[in-house]
Design an enzyme around this catalytic site. Structure first.
Site, PDB file in Angstrom:
ATOM      1  N   ASP A   9       1.711   4.897   2.369  1.00 56.28           N
ATOM      2  CA  ASP A   9       1.225   5.144   3.499  1.00 56.28           C
ATOM      3  C   ASP A   9       1.203   6.700   3.710  1.00 56.28           C
ATOM      4  OD1 ASP A   9       0.163   2.753   4.502  1.00 56.28           O
ATOM      5  OD2 ASP A   9       2.588   2.776   4.508  1.00 56.28           O
TER       6      ASP A   9
ATOM      7  N   ASP B 281       0.422  -1.075  -0.400  1.00 54.05           N
ATOM      8  CA  ASP B 281      -0.157  -0.031  -0.230  1.00 54.05           C
ATOM      9  C   ASP B 281       0.647   0.990   0.104  1.00 54.05           C
ATOM     10  OD1 ASP B 281       1.158   0.192   2.491  1.00 54.05           O
ATOM     11  OD2 ASP B 281      -0.593   0.071   3.700  1.00 54.05           O
TER      12      ASP B 281
ATOM     13  N   ASP C  25      -3.261   4.641   2.999  1.00 54.86           N
ATOM     14  CA  ASP C  25      -3.138   4.840   4.140  1.00 54.86           C
ATOM     15  C   ASP C  25      -3.222   6.072   4.518  1.00 54.86           C
ATOM     16  OD1 ASP C  25      -4.597   3.574   6.140  1.00 54.86           O
ATOM     17  OD2 ASP C  25      -2.936   2.215   6.693  1.00 54.86           O
TER      18      ASP C  25
HETATM   19  P1  UTP Z   1       2.460  -1.251   6.689  1.00 52.18           P
HETATM   20  O1  UTP Z   1       1.346  -2.003   7.213  1.00 52.18           O
HETATM   21  O2  UTP Z   1       1.720  -0.393   5.584  1.00 52.18           O
HETATM   22  O3  UTP Z   1       3.544  -1.616   6.444  1.00 52.18           O
HETATM   23  O4  UTP Z   1       2.542  -0.204   7.420  1.00 52.18           O
HETATM   24  P2  UTP Z   1       4.677  -1.243   5.439  1.00 52.18           P
HETATM   25  O5  UTP Z   1       5.711  -1.233   6.073  1.00 52.18           O
HETATM   26  O6  UTP Z   1       4.452  -0.081   4.609  1.00 52.18           O
HETATM   27  O7  UTP Z   1       4.681  -1.669   4.044  1.00 52.18           O
HETATM   28  P3  UTP Z   1       4.290  -2.825   2.937  1.00 52.18           P
HETATM   29  O8  UTP Z   1       3.099  -1.441   2.988  1.00 52.18           O
HETATM   30  O9  UTP Z   1       3.579  -3.590   3.330  1.00 52.18           O
HETATM   31  O10 UTP Z   1       4.895  -2.417   1.443  1.00 52.18           O
HETATM   32  C1  UTP Z   1       3.615   0.954   7.830  1.00 52.18           C
HETATM   33  C2  UTP Z   1       3.301   1.489   9.694  1.00 52.18           C
HETATM   34  O11 UTP Z   1       2.687   1.896   9.511  1.00 52.18           O
HETATM   35  C3  UTP Z   1       1.936   1.704  11.441  1.00 52.18           C
HETATM   36  C4  UTP Z   1       2.744  -0.213  11.029  1.00 52.18           C
HETATM   37  O12 UTP Z   1       3.215  -0.222  12.555  1.00 52.18           O
HETATM   38  C5  UTP Z   1       4.189  -0.112  10.164  1.00 52.18           C
HETATM   39  O13 UTP Z   1       5.776   0.734  10.698  1.00 52.18           O
HETATM   40  N1  UTP Z   1       0.616   1.436  11.264  1.00 52.18           N
HETATM   41  C6  UTP Z   1       0.180   0.892  10.336  1.00 52.18           C
HETATM   42  C7  UTP Z   1       0.505   1.868  12.877  1.00 52.18           C
HETATM   43  O14 UTP Z   1       1.141   1.652  13.500  1.00 52.18           O
HETATM   44  N2  UTP Z   1      -0.990   0.972  13.319  1.00 52.18           N
HETATM   45  C8  UTP Z   1      -1.809   0.443  11.600  1.00 52.18           C
HETATM   46  O15 UTP Z   1      -3.135   0.865  12.249  1.00 52.18           O
HETATM   47  C9  UTP Z   1      -1.115   0.152  10.571  1.00 52.18           C
HETATM   48 MN    MN Z   2       2.769   0.557   3.681  1.00 48.49          MN
END
Ligand code: UTP
Ligand code: MN
Length: 487
Positions: free
Chosen positions: A314, A312, A411
């Site tokens: 963020d 995704d 997100d």
């Molecule tokens: P992601 O699940 O998007 O992972 O969460 P990522 O590292 O970007 O990897 P991809 O997307 O699978 O490539 C990003 C960060 O946001 C935090 C998670 O701890 C992670 O460090 N996060 C995510 C939260 O703090 N709360 C949430 O509800 C979701």
């Molecule tokens: Mn992510």
């Protein structure tokens, strides 16, 4: 033989053998040497010149010394076996140090030297880049971690993640189990998997997990947007293993799941590139700028750590004036929606209230920012120069190959500027890095860290920060940049 009594005396602390502790005829005096008979719980004085161990291996002693601040900068030490001590006592002088007296800190293989590794215990104390010297091992352990997480066994999942993260931090490929002695976080189970791979080229457990019907079904079903481990497990127990079986089962799906399974399954399971993330970033930037000039958008998550693909994209949004960010998300969402950029969105309101007496304990890692979980409609680059801002109208039923756009999970998170540094640190990941930061804060510093704040339980007060660097400093940790948080 050293009389037992005398051994007891010298083994309890750092002993300057120039001083007679025993009161009888006394140990032979070696005035210029400061001996240290290793017992792990002791404080380790600066003056020590010779460390003597009876039951610990060289790597164990080395790791322990490093943890005592005995790293670079300290005067060189002799790491010796108890035999050097007993021979010296017998001779009445420090005997010449021979190879057989030295604790082995390097193992010699057939003809080449093998490195013995040492890493600190917490992932947030280590620099973990994206490339790693042990991908066969870390992929295997990550698969077992994923399988445990998908099976709702988080404890086992974390154990495998921690083991994988230790191997990711090693500077060289592991070729021999002996190299792993003294490393933290390598449990029995993980070591068994590593041994299998080193000895047989593969782990039978990993292979059979990969082939198992359950693992395959878990992957397929949790690949649906809005379906987690619990729902997938329930469906599997009802005999549902595929999307077809799910469709025919007559289960009522919620709005997210319908979008996930019937409209965008393939798109949402295709990795998102950094280029796609940047295009979406421009669109989000325009939306934010239009509804609240001066507000700032930051790319977070894996892409901020330098990953080239993600599941995704963020973004963290804030405004330099505290309070101006309130009510921002609904405006951004309607700007995007009215221009056809969103295929799905679910916004949750900010529910964080700073509690004067500190955060709830045990601290929750769920954050309460205003947040929008969405599916973006991203125009394909190759469709003749269309810009992101051009209104998109397709409804999502055409096969991916024939449509000029794809679906991407996005997100969006809004933070007040006073919490921005904590939100940035908390949302940059990796997930294990975050978990380790919180564990470090709690166990080593009696603090509780969240994506909103840092609270010092001893001083009973919040520690403020306006940058990630300040948060690391509050935690007594060396600053680790995002590109080295890929634990
Ligand atoms: P992601 O699940 O998007 O992972 O969460 P990522 O590292 O970007 O990897 P991809 O997307 O699978 O490539 C990003 C960060 O946001 C935090 C998670 O701890 C992670 O460090 N996060 C995510 C939260 O703090 N709360 C949430 O509800 C979701
Ligand atoms: Mn992510």
């Amino acid at each position: 033989m050293v009389p037992l009594k005398r051994r007891r005396v010298v083994s309890s602390a750092a002993v300057n053998t120039g001083t007679d502790h025993s009161g009888d005829k006394g140990p032979t005096r070696f005035p210029r040497l400061v001996l240290f008979l290793l017992e792990k719980l002791q404080v380790f004085p600066e003056s020590v010149t010779h460390v003597i161990s009876e039951n610990n291996s060289g790597p164990e002693v080395r790791t322990w010394l490093d943890s005592q601040g005995g790293g670079p900068g300290r005067s060189p030490l002799h790491l010796l076996d108890i035999s050097w001590y007993t021979e010296s006592m017998r001779a009445g002088r420090p005997v010449h140090i021979l190879d057989r007296h030295k604790l082995q800190v390097r193992f010699t293989g057939q003809d080449k030297e093998m490195a013995v590794f040492s890493v600190p215990s917490y992932a947030c104390q280590r620099r973990t880049t994206l490339d790693n010297q042990n991908t066969t091992l870390t992929d295997a352990l990550s698969l077992l971690a994923e399988n445990a997480e998908l099976s709702d066994e988080d404890g086992r999942g974390v154990a495998f993640r921690r083991a994988a993260a230790v191997l990711k931090a090693l500077p060289k490929p592991v070729t021999d189990m002996a190299q792993l002695r003294g490393l933290p976080c390598l449990g029995e189970h993980s070591l068994r998997v590593i041994r299998d791979i080193l000895e047989n080229g593969m782990s039978s457990e990993v292979e059979s997990t990969k082939q198992s019907e359950r693992y395959k079904a878990l992957k397929v079903l949790t690949g649906i947007f809005g379906v987690g481990a619990k729902t997938a497990d329930r469906w599997i127990r009802e005999g549902i293993h595929t999307l077809h079986q799910l469709r025919d089962s007559g289960h009522t799906l919620n709005r997210a799941q319908q979008a996930g399974v019937f409209l965008h399954y393939d798109d949402l399971n295709r990795p998102v590139s950094k280029a796609d993330a940047d295009i979406i970033g421009e669109t989000v930037g325009k939306a934010v700028d239009a509804v609240l000039p001066g507000a700032q958008v930051t790319l977070i998550g894996g892409f901020r750590r330098g990953k080239l693909t993600g599941h995704d994209v963020d973004f963290l949004i804030t405004h330099p004036e505290e309070g101006r960010e309130e009510g921002l998300m609904p405006k951004v969402v309607s700007w995007l929606e009215s221009r056809g950029f969103l295929l799905y969105q679910k916004t949750t309101r900010n529910s964080y209230l700073e509690c004067k007496d500190g955060p709830a304990r045990p601290p929750s890692n769920i954050d309460r920012f205003e947040r929008c979980l969405s599916i973006f409609k991203l125009a394909n680059e190759e469709t003749g120069g269309t810009t992101q801002l051009e209104t998109l109208t397709e409804n999502g039923t055409e096969p991916a190959g024939h449509r000029p756009w794809r679906a991407v999970r996005v997100d969006l998170v809004v933070s007040p500027v006073s919490q921005f540094a904590f939100a940035l640190l908390g949302w940059t990941g990796s997930k294990l890095f975050e978990r380790e930061l919180r564990r470090w804060a709690g166990y080593e510093k009696a603090m509780s860290l969240s994506s909103h704040a840092l609270y010092d339980n001893k001083q009973s007060r919040y520690l403020r920060a306006t940058s990630e660097e300040e948060i690391f400093a509050h935690l007594g940790l060396e600053y680790i940049p995002p590109s080295e948080r890929n634990a």
